[in-house]
Design a protein around this motif. Structure first.
Motif, PDB file in Angstrom:
ATOM      1  N   TRP A  23      -6.960  -7.555  -3.810  1.00 57.77           N
ATOM      2  CA  TRP A  23      -7.532  -6.262  -3.452  1.00 57.77           C
ATOM      3  C   TRP A  23      -7.780  -6.146  -1.952  1.00 57.77           C
ATOM      4  CZ3 TRP A  23      -7.316  -2.124  -6.236  1.00 57.77           C
ATOM      5  CH2 TRP A  23      -7.240  -2.220  -7.616  1.00 57.77           C
ATOM      6  N   GLY A  24      -8.089  -7.268  -1.327  1.00 56.18           N
ATOM      7  CA  GLY A  24      -8.261  -7.256   0.124  1.00 56.18           C
ATOM      8  C   GLY A  24      -6.962  -6.919   0.837  1.00 56.18           C
ATOM      9  N   ARG A  25      -5.859  -7.473   0.354  1.00 57.84           N
ATOM     10  CA  ARG A  25      -4.554  -7.165   0.962  1.00 57.84           C
ATOM     11  C   ARG A  25      -4.207  -5.691   0.773  1.00 57.84           C
ATOM     12  NH1 ARG A  25       0.907  -7.073  -0.520  1.00 57.84           N
ATOM     13  NH2 ARG A  25       2.317  -7.688   1.181  1.00 57.84           N
ATOM     14  N   ILE A  26      -4.455  -5.168  -0.429  1.00 52.02           N
ATOM     15  CA  ILE A  26      -4.177  -3.749  -0.680  1.00 52.02           C
ATOM     16  C   ILE A  26      -5.018  -2.867   0.232  1.00 52.02           C
ATOM     17  CG2 ILE A  26      -4.364  -1.913  -2.399  1.00 52.02           C
ATOM     18  CD1 ILE A  26      -3.736  -3.996  -4.541  1.00 52.02           C
ATOM     19  N   PHE A  27      -6.294  -3.238   0.438  1.00 52.65           N
ATOM     20  CA  PHE A  27      -7.172  -2.443   1.283  1.00 52.65           C
ATOM     21  C   PHE A  27      -6.710  -2.471   2.735  1.00 52.65           C
ATOM     22  CE2 PHE A  27     -11.213  -1.922   3.703  1.00 52.65           C
ATOM     23  CZ  PHE A  27     -11.502  -0.644   3.291  1.00 52.65           C
ATOM     24  N   ARG A  28      -6.277  -3.631   3.219  1.00 48.57           N
ATOM     25  CA  ARG A  28      -5.785  -3.727   4.599  1.00 48.57           C
ATOM     26  C   ARG A  28      -4.513  -2.902   4.783  1.00 48.57           C
ATOM     27  NH1 ARG A  28      -7.754  -9.018   3.775  1.00 48.57           N
ATOM     28  NH2 ARG A  28      -9.330  -9.641   5.329  1.00 48.57           N
ATOM     29  N   ILE A  29      -3.634  -2.946   3.776  1.00 48.36           N
ATOM     30  CA  ILE A  29      -2.403  -2.157   3.853  1.00 48.36           C
ATOM     31  C   ILE A  29      -2.728  -0.666   3.899  1.00 48.36           C
ATOM     32  CG2 ILE A  29      -0.367  -1.456   2.534  1.00 48.36           C
ATOM     33  CD1 ILE A  29      -0.092  -4.344   1.610  1.00 48.36           C
ATOM     34  N   SER A  30      -3.683  -0.238   3.069  1.00 52.05           N
ATOM     35  CA  SER A  30      -4.056   1.186   3.065  1.00 52.05           C
ATOM     36  C   SER A  30      -4.664   1.607   4.394  1.00 52.05           C
ATOM     37  CB  SER A  30      -5.034   1.464   1.918  1.00 52.05           C
ATOM     38  OG  SER A  30      -6.260   0.780   2.115  1.00 52.05           O
ATOM     39  N   LEU A  31      -5.474   0.738   4.999  1.00 52.84           N
ATOM     40  CA  LEU A  31      -6.060   1.061   6.305  1.00 52.84           C
ATOM     41  C   LEU A  31      -4.965   1.187   7.365  1.00 52.84           C
ATOM     42  CD1 LEU A  31      -9.254  -1.219   6.461  1.00 52.84           C
ATOM     43  CD2 LEU A  31      -9.152   1.255   6.084  1.00 52.84           C
ATOM     44  N   ALA A  32      -4.019   0.253   7.354  1.00 53.80           N
ATOM     45  CA  ALA A  32      -2.930   0.310   8.327  1.00 53.80           C
ATOM     46  C   ALA A  32      -2.061   1.539   8.105  1.00 53.80           C
ATOM     47  CB  ALA A  32      -2.087  -0.968   8.228  1.00 53.80           C
ATOM     48  N   PHE A  33      -1.828   1.890   6.857  1.00 50.62           N
ATOM     49  CA  PHE A  33      -0.995   3.054   6.554  1.00 50.62           C
ATOM     50  C   PHE A  33      -1.684   4.336   6.995  1.00 50.62           C
ATOM     51  CE2 PHE A  33       0.811   6.358   3.868  1.00 50.62           C
ATOM     52  CZ  PHE A  33       2.166   6.087   3.963  1.00 50.62           C
ATOM     53  N   ARG A  34      -2.982   4.437   6.765  1.00 55.44           N
ATOM     54  CA  ARG A  34      -3.718   5.637   7.168  1.00 55.44           C
ATOM     55  C   ARG A  34      -3.746   5.808   8.672  1.00 55.44           C
ATOM     56  NH1 ARG A  34      -9.263   4.613   4.368  1.00 55.44           N
ATOM     57  NH2 ARG A  34      -9.910   6.106   5.983  1.00 55.44           N
TER      58      ARG A  34
END
Length: 303
Positions: A23-34
């Motif tokens: 979940w941490g990886r998914i959250f970091r990816i979403s932050l970078a994408f945003r």
């Protein structure tokens, strides 16, 4: 405070469990994408395409195939937002329902071509030897021919129609996915975890399906998203020359072909579906670029 705790839990550099790490990886990816403005624009365009396709009966203002010769070739107005074509059909409604055809084409091509290319490339890279030579030889034969020319030849042999167009585009698309999957497989086929799986008695099929294919998924998602624009343009090209979706289906390429006769005086007939193709193609390009930036392991340091 609860949100701050959750954020800290997701961004913890030393996760205490596999679930927290995932979940941490998914959250970091979403932050970078945003943080990527063009990627967000692409996401909005793609979501708008999906919404248009799903809710087409409610978004369209007219029947897309209903003809009204008294209203033919009317310019854009309050009654017909994008004008009407040579048969009096509302162009806005036809563009909206055409989104369904476009979305169906890209989804079906991706479903057919990507898994096939992924499996072939992973098998070739992992097994090596004569299997690799045969599979990559076939792949190179397909890659040596231009996609559009090959698709034209296949559709001409199979006959015009949207089903044959989808099949032809899928046949021309899988080789690039196979090459990517093979390159990815070669980078970790001799990794320690693969060797450990072999020592535990795992078969080649289980290793390829259970370990190698999931590792190739990220790069495959990026490639498929980037290829969506090319798939849309190829489908529009086939429709333009009459080998894709057949009348009265409101396919964007076929709409441009019918409108080119009136391009000088009634510009909206061909321009409106052409504009839809450009916007959707750019949307997939922007989305693919954004996904590549956040999913590429080499770009992790930038985010």
């Amino acid at each position: 405070m609860a949100f701050a705790d959750m954020r800290n839990w997701l961004l913890d550099e030393s996760p205490a469990s596999r679930r927290q790490a995932r979940w941490g990886r998914i959250f970091r990816i979403s932050l970078a994408f945003r943080g990527n403005a063009l990627a967000m624009v692409g996401l909005v365009i793609v979501l708008a395409l999906i919404a248009m396709a799903v809710f087409a009966p409610w978004i369209a203002t007219h029947d897309p195939i209903a003809q009204d010769t008294y209203a033919r070739l009317r310019p854009p107005s309050a009654a017909n937002w994008m004008g009407t074509d040579e048969l009096g059909r509302d162009i806005w409604s036809r563009v909206v329902f055409g989104a369904r055809i476009t979305l169906a084409i890209v989804i079906l091509v991706a479903v057919l071509a990507a898994p096939a290319g992924l499996l072939i490339g992973a098998a070739a890279g992992y097994l090596g030897g004569w299997v690799d030579r045969v599979l990559m030889g076939i792949t190179d034969i397909f890659l040596s021919m231009p996609k559009l020319i090959l698709a034209l030849a296949l559709v001409a042999a199979l006959g015009p129609g949207i089903e044959n167009a989808i099949l032809a585009i899928a046949v021309t698309s899988w080789p690039s996915y196979a090459r990517i999957a093979r390159a990815e497989t070669l980078t970790f086929k001799n990794a320690d975890f693969i060797a450990a799986s072999r020592l535990q008695g795992a078969s080649s099929l289980r290793i390829v399906v259970g370990h190698i294919l999931p590792l190739c998924t990220s790069s495959m998602i990026v490639r498929v998203t980037l290829d969506m624009a090319g798939i849309i343009l190829t489908a529009a090209g086939l429709g333009f020359i009459g080998l894709g979706a057949q009348p009265p289906l409101p396919e964007w390429g076929a709409m441009i072909a019918r409108g080119r006769t009136f391009i000088l005086d009634q510009w909206w007939v061909a321009t409106m579906p052409g504009f839809a193709i450009i916007v959707v193609s750019l949307g997939f390009c922007f989305l693919g670029d954004g996904l590549r930036d956040v999913l590429d392991p080499k770009s992790g340091e930038k985010h």
